[in-house]
Design a protein around this motif. Sequence first.
Motif, PDB file in Angstrom:
ATOM      1  N   LEU A 140       0.816  -1.216   0.000  1.00 14.24           N
ATOM      2  CA  LEU A 140       0.000   0.000   0.000  1.00 14.24           C
ATOM      3  C   LEU A 140       0.848   1.264   0.000  1.00 14.24           C
ATOM      4  O   LEU A 140       0.447   2.287  -0.568  1.00 14.24           O
ATOM      5  CB  LEU A 140      -0.927   0.011   1.225  1.00 14.24           C
ATOM      6  N   PHE A 141       2.012   1.210   0.641  1.00 16.83           N
ATOM      7  CA  PHE A 141       2.863   2.402   0.683  1.00 16.83           C
ATOM      8  C   PHE A 141       3.275   2.820  -0.724  1.00 16.83           C
ATOM      9  O   PHE A 141       3.243   4.005  -1.068  1.00 16.83           O
ATOM     10  CB  PHE A 141       4.107   2.134   1.543  1.00 16.83           C
ATOM     11  N   MET A 142       3.674   1.847  -1.534  1.00 16.53           N
ATOM     12  CA  MET A 142       4.083   2.151  -2.910  1.00 16.53           C
ATOM     13  C   MET A 142       2.929   2.782  -3.694  1.00 16.53           C
ATOM     14  O   MET A 142       3.122   3.763  -4.430  1.00 16.53           O
ATOM     15  CB  MET A 142       4.559   0.881  -3.607  1.00 16.53           C
ATOM     16  N   LEU A 143       1.751   2.217  -3.531  1.00 22.48           N
ATOM     17  CA  LEU A 143       0.582   2.777  -4.209  1.00 22.48           C
ATOM     18  C   LEU A 143       0.293   4.194  -3.728  1.00 22.48           C
ATOM     19  O   LEU A 143      -0.029   5.079  -4.523  1.00 22.48           O
ATOM     20  CB  LEU A 143      -0.633   1.877  -3.973  1.00 22.48           C
ATOM     21  N   ALA A 144       0.420   4.413  -2.408  1.00 24.65           N
ATOM     22  CA  ALA A 144       0.133   5.728  -1.852  1.00 24.65           C
ATOM     23  C   ALA A 144       1.111   6.781  -2.358  1.00 24.65           C
ATOM     24  O   ALA A 144       0.724   7.923  -2.626  1.00 24.65           O
ATOM     25  CB  ALA A 144       0.173   5.665  -0.323  1.00 24.65           C
ATOM     26  N   ALA A 178     -10.803  16.338  -2.082  1.00 23.12           N
ATOM     27  CA  ALA A 178     -11.568  15.326  -2.827  1.00 23.12           C
ATOM     28  C   ALA A 178     -10.637  14.249  -3.395  1.00 23.12           C
ATOM     29  O   ALA A 178     -10.955  13.043  -3.323  1.00 23.12           O
ATOM     30  CB  ALA A 178     -12.353  15.999  -3.947  1.00 23.12           C
ATOM     31  N   GLN A 179      -9.497  14.651  -3.934  1.00 24.54           N
ATOM     32  CA  GLN A 179      -8.554  13.669  -4.470  1.00 24.54           C
ATOM     33  C   GLN A 179      -7.999  12.779  -3.361  1.00 24.54           C
ATOM     34  O   GLN A 179      -7.878  11.560  -3.531  1.00 24.54           O
ATOM     35  CB  GLN A 179      -7.397  14.386  -5.167  1.00 24.54           C
ATOM     36  N   THR A 180      -7.678  13.388  -2.231  1.00 23.62           N
ATOM     37  CA  THR A 180      -7.143  12.609  -1.108  1.00 23.62           C
ATOM     38  C   THR A 180      -8.177  11.609  -0.608  1.00 23.62           C
ATOM     39  O   THR A 180      -7.849  10.447  -0.327  1.00 23.62           O
ATOM     40  CB  THR A 180      -6.720  13.550   0.036  1.00 23.62           C
ATOM     41  N   ALA A 181      -9.431  12.042  -0.506  1.00 23.51           N
ATOM     42  CA  ALA A 181     -10.496  11.135  -0.065  1.00 23.51           C
ATOM     43  C   ALA A 181     -10.668   9.989  -1.056  1.00 23.51           C
ATOM     44  O   ALA A 181     -10.861   8.822  -0.646  1.00 23.51           O
ATOM     45  CB  ALA A 181     -11.801  11.907   0.089  1.00 23.51           C
ATOM     46  N   ALA A 182     -10.596  10.288  -2.334  1.00 22.62           N
ATOM     47  CA  ALA A 182     -10.732   9.240  -3.352  1.00 22.62           C
ATOM     48  C   ALA A 182      -9.578   8.241  -3.256  1.00 22.62           C
ATOM     49  O   ALA A 182      -9.783   7.027  -3.384  1.00 22.62           O
ATOM     50  CB  ALA A 182     -10.779   9.865  -4.741  1.00 22.62           C
ATOM     51  N   LEU A 187      -7.540   2.914  -1.795  1.00 26.41           N
ATOM     52  CA  LEU A 187      -6.544   2.103  -1.099  1.00 26.41           C
ATOM     53  C   LEU A 187      -7.201   1.139  -0.102  1.00 26.41           C
ATOM     54  O   LEU A 187      -6.781  -0.010   0.033  1.00 26.41           O
ATOM     55  CB  LEU A 187      -5.536   2.996  -0.376  1.00 26.41           C
ATOM     56  N   ARG A 188      -8.230   1.621   0.584  1.00 23.25           N
ATOM     57  CA  ARG A 188      -8.936   0.738   1.529  1.00 23.25           C
ATOM     58  C   ARG A 188      -9.629  -0.400   0.777  1.00 23.25           C
ATOM     59  O   ARG A 188      -9.666  -1.534   1.263  1.00 23.25           O
ATOM     60  CB  ARG A 188      -9.948   1.550   2.327  1.00 23.25           C
ATOM     61  N   ARG A 189     -10.171  -0.110  -0.393  1.00 21.69           N
ATOM     62  CA  ARG A 189     -10.828  -1.161  -1.177  1.00 21.69           C
ATOM     63  C   ARG A 189      -9.804  -2.168  -1.695  1.00 21.69           C
ATOM     64  O   ARG A 189     -10.072  -3.378  -1.711  1.00 21.69           O
ATOM     65  CB  ARG A 189     -11.595  -0.543  -2.344  1.00 21.69           C
ATOM     66  N   ASN A 193      -9.675  -6.145  -0.866  1.00 22.82           N
ATOM     67  CA  ASN A 193      -9.603  -7.193  -1.902  1.00 22.82           C
ATOM     68  C   ASN A 193      -8.450  -8.143  -1.645  1.00 22.82           C
ATOM     69  O   ASN A 193      -8.569  -9.356  -1.879  1.00 22.82           O
ATOM     70  CB  ASN A 193      -9.462  -6.536  -3.279  1.00 22.82           C
ATOM     71  N   TRP A 194      -7.317  -7.598  -1.154  1.00 20.82           N
ATOM     72  CA  TRP A 194      -6.190  -8.465  -0.830  1.00 20.82           C
ATOM     73  C   TRP A 194      -6.550  -9.423   0.300  1.00 20.82           C
ATOM     74  O   TRP A 194      -6.199 -10.600   0.233  1.00 20.82           O
ATOM     75  CB  TRP A 194      -4.983  -7.613  -0.409  1.00 20.82           C
ATOM     76  N   ARG A 195      -7.217  -8.921   1.319  1.00 25.25           N
ATOM     77  CA  ARG A 195      -7.602  -9.784   2.451  1.00 25.25           C
ATOM     78  C   ARG A 195      -8.587 -10.870   2.008  1.00 25.25           C
ATOM     79  O   ARG A 195      -8.482 -12.016   2.428  1.00 25.25           O
ATOM     80  CB  ARG A 195      -8.216  -8.951   3.569  1.00 25.25           C
TER      81      ARG A 195
END
Length: 198
Positions: A140-144, A178-182, A187-189, A193-195
């Motif tokens: 997730l860090f890389m994606l963030a 708005a971008q940060t919330a998206a 990322l939470r989704r 999905n990984w779990r």
Amino acid sequence: DPYELFLGWAILIVGWVVISRFSALWLLCLLLLNISLILYWTQILDLNRWTFAGMCEAGFLLNASALIAWEWLSAPKLPWLSGRWIPRLLICASTAFLTIPTLLCIFDYDDDPFLLLAPMLYLSFVTVCLWFYQRVIHDLFMLAVCLSSLIVIVTALFMKWLGWEFALLMFYSVLIIAQTAAVVFWLRRVEKNWRNAA
């Protein structure tokens, strides 16, 4: 020349780095190479031809190559490279080296071919990283990091198109929120999905 000093140090410790199998020494060697590159570019090359944007892209290639090598050589090939903190530093460096010239291209484009190349490299790198760290290595860090950089670029594009008027500051604030919330929602989704797939 100062760059030769740092480059010499990097070359001298290569054997030590390989034998020690200590990840922090690999990072030290890479840091020395980055300093050597920057000093060589700014002190030896003609900056009218080899511009700041070109230096950033060379820095990106150095760090992105190290990132690719790290991910390829890490577990199960070399378990002592399985730590995630160095590749996370590398993606921060690689993304920063591309984000800066991309911003320069947005706000102050001229006929510098390196500036024209920056957005293409940036989009390609971010796209590959978003796919790789979502599908191949779950991080997730890389994606963030990639998405945070995209927020900067998207906001910069709106500023370029709409201007810098004081009345638009509220709009830019809402846009960033708005971008940060998206990004957080996505990322939470992804994590969910990984779990579920585990």
